[in-house]
Motif scaffolding. Sequence first.
Motif, PDB file in Angstrom:
ATOM      1  N   GLY A  84      45.153  42.821  33.047  1.00 47.53           N
ATOM      2  CA  GLY A  84      44.052  43.252  33.903  1.00 47.53           C
ATOM      3  C   GLY A  84      42.709  43.220  33.201  1.00 47.53           C
ATOM      4  N   LEU A 266      51.231  44.513  40.695  1.00 45.99           N
ATOM      5  CA  LEU A 266      49.983  43.981  40.147  1.00 45.99           C
ATOM      6  C   LEU A 266      49.754  42.551  40.630  1.00 45.99           C
ATOM      7  CD1 LEU A 266      47.539  44.332  38.326  1.00 45.99           C
ATOM      8  CD2 LEU A 266      48.933  43.553  36.393  1.00 45.99           C
ATOM      9  N   LEU A 270      46.427  41.413  42.665  1.00 47.57           N
ATOM     10  CA  LEU A 270      45.547  40.405  42.090  1.00 47.57           C
ATOM     11  C   LEU A 270      45.394  39.188  42.990  1.00 47.57           C
ATOM     12  CD1 LEU A 270      46.510  40.377  38.290  1.00 47.57           C
ATOM     13  CD2 LEU A 270      44.386  41.218  39.298  1.00 47.57           C
ATOM     14  N   GLY A 276      41.617  42.213  43.837  1.00 47.09           N
ATOM     15  CA  GLY A 276      42.085  41.146  42.970  1.00 47.09           C
ATOM     16  C   GLY A 276      41.135  39.967  42.944  1.00 47.09           C
ATOM     17  N   MET A 279      38.209  40.878  40.777  1.00 41.88           N
ATOM     18  CA  MET A 279      38.536  40.799  39.345  1.00 41.88           C
ATOM     19  C   MET A 279      38.462  39.359  38.861  1.00 41.88           C
ATOM     20  SD  MET A 279      39.576  43.891  38.064  1.00 41.88           S
ATOM     21  CE  MET A 279      40.973  43.699  36.959  1.00 41.88           C
ATOM     22  N   ALA A 303      39.362  47.943  35.810  1.00 41.32           N
ATOM     23  CA  ALA A 303      40.133  47.237  34.787  1.00 41.32           C
ATOM     24  C   ALA A 303      40.386  48.127  33.576  1.00 41.32           C
ATOM     25  CB  ALA A 303      39.397  45.967  34.366  1.00 41.32           C
ATOM     26  N   MET A 306      42.856  51.005  34.617  1.00 42.75           N
ATOM     27  CA  MET A 306      44.217  50.501  34.789  1.00 42.75           C
ATOM     28  C   MET A 306      44.871  50.210  33.447  1.00 42.75           C
ATOM     29  SD  MET A 306      45.529  47.089  36.819  1.00 42.75           S
ATOM     30  CE  MET A 306      44.799  46.013  35.570  1.00 42.75           C
ATOM     31  N   CYS A 307      44.108  49.621  32.525  1.00 42.74           N
ATOM     32  CA  CYS A 307      44.663  49.292  31.221  1.00 42.74           C
ATOM     33  C   CYS A 307      45.102  50.552  30.471  1.00 42.74           C
ATOM     34  CB  CYS A 307      43.623  48.516  30.402  1.00 42.74           C
ATOM     35  SG  CYS A 307      44.237  47.878  28.845  1.00 42.74           S
ATOM     36  N   THR A 347      47.673  34.264  30.296  1.00 39.87           N
ATOM     37  CA  THR A 347      46.392  34.864  30.679  1.00 39.87           C
ATOM     38  C   THR A 347      45.296  34.369  29.744  1.00 39.87           C
ATOM     39  OG1 THR A 347      47.476  36.845  31.526  1.00 39.87           O
ATOM     40  CG2 THR A 347      45.146  37.024  31.014  1.00 39.87           C
ATOM     41  N   ALA A 356      50.151  38.606  36.725  1.00 43.76           N
ATOM     42  CA  ALA A 356      51.017  39.670  36.227  1.00 43.76           C
ATOM     43  C   ALA A 356      52.269  39.102  35.576  1.00 43.76           C
ATOM     44  CB  ALA A 356      51.396  40.603  37.373  1.00 43.76           C
TER      45      ALA A 356
END
Length: 411
Positions: A84, A266, A270, A276, A279, A303, A306-307, A347, A356
């Motif tokens: 994320g 997730l 996203l 999503g 982001m 972000a 969430m992390c 990623t 995800a």
Amino acid sequence: MKAAELIDRTDERLHRSDSPVDTIRLFLDRIRSGELGSLPVIVGLVLICGVFEGLNSVFLSSGNLVNLLYDSSTIGVISLGIVGILMVGEIDLSVGSVSGFSSALVGVLWVNMGWPVWAAIAAAIACGAVIGLVYAFLFNRFSMPSFVSTLSGLLAILGLQLYILGDTGSINLPYGSRLVTFGQSAFVPPPIAYAAAVLAGLALFATELRTARRRRGADLSSRSVRSIAGRALLLGAVLAALVFYLDRDAGVPWMLCLFIALVLLLNYTLTRTRWGRAMTAVGGNREAARRAGINVARAYTSAFVMCSVLASIGGILASARLASASQQAGTGDVNLDAIAAAVIGGTSLFGGRGSAYSALLGIVVIQAISNGLTLLDLSSSLRYMITGSVLAIAVIVDSLTRRSRLSHGRA
């Protein structure tokens, strides 16, 4: 409607796949243009499994795979948060410290202070959210680089972890409690596991069938029902075979199910929600996203929060796995594994690209390397060197594919 009348078939510049040969050609074209997807990770995982199984036949045994999946779930949850934060082009170097502090806080509140376990867990997750809010405030208000703020947080939160644990240094969690049982010996009953495999295939069939109908309604080409049914059947069969093999030892861990559920959640947010898309847009081009009306500060805040929250959950799961909270929790290679898993899984470090499933694939690769080297009784120094090399290769591949996408106009 005939294929020639479909909107996406009237432009000769658009690629078509009317035969198996065309499908292979399009696949090779996507690879040349940098659209590799998960292919390098899957190929690498197959090679890793083949090498370690050849060196030690225990590697692919059902019992060893159960342990590997258990270990993958704890770090995997933390890696989801890294996915994320990388999506918006930032980084969090403190996820290991946050996970260790959360496990320590659960131990102190639950064991030492007598709180209900659910309240201790909720407090730890809330603290994780507050940490994420602090990072977001420093980034949005003072433009402090996330590298600097989270590196500072790594040290500060590690200090908090050592402080609340005190001189004892560790707290043993009660054996037989639901939390510890969940982390060590909670397995899905086989009928439920097989039913989940069937439902996964049906869900894929229903989702792709709905997409195909919407495309046909817009006069666009789509997959045939036979193709959709084949893909769904293949998914269900593979999952059922995995359940059968794992049941030869202990079964499918509930912790793995939690991790997969978070991956699916997730992935949905996203790819199918406004959040999503925001982001992805912010990670791709911050200024363009701002001019398009996206609340950039809110995207960064979500972000970071969430992390940190996922890091807290991962730390709690790790403490359940070990039945203890100690000063060593969250240290060592937790940061390395979580970040490496997200990057190795696909990623992008440049932001705007990822999924995800990157965390799922990447952490399995990381844990497969670690598990295989442990079975071969090799030193941890080799594991660090090999993991670092794999991470470097993943970054090089990411850079090369990004350059290729730019040259082909697909970035």
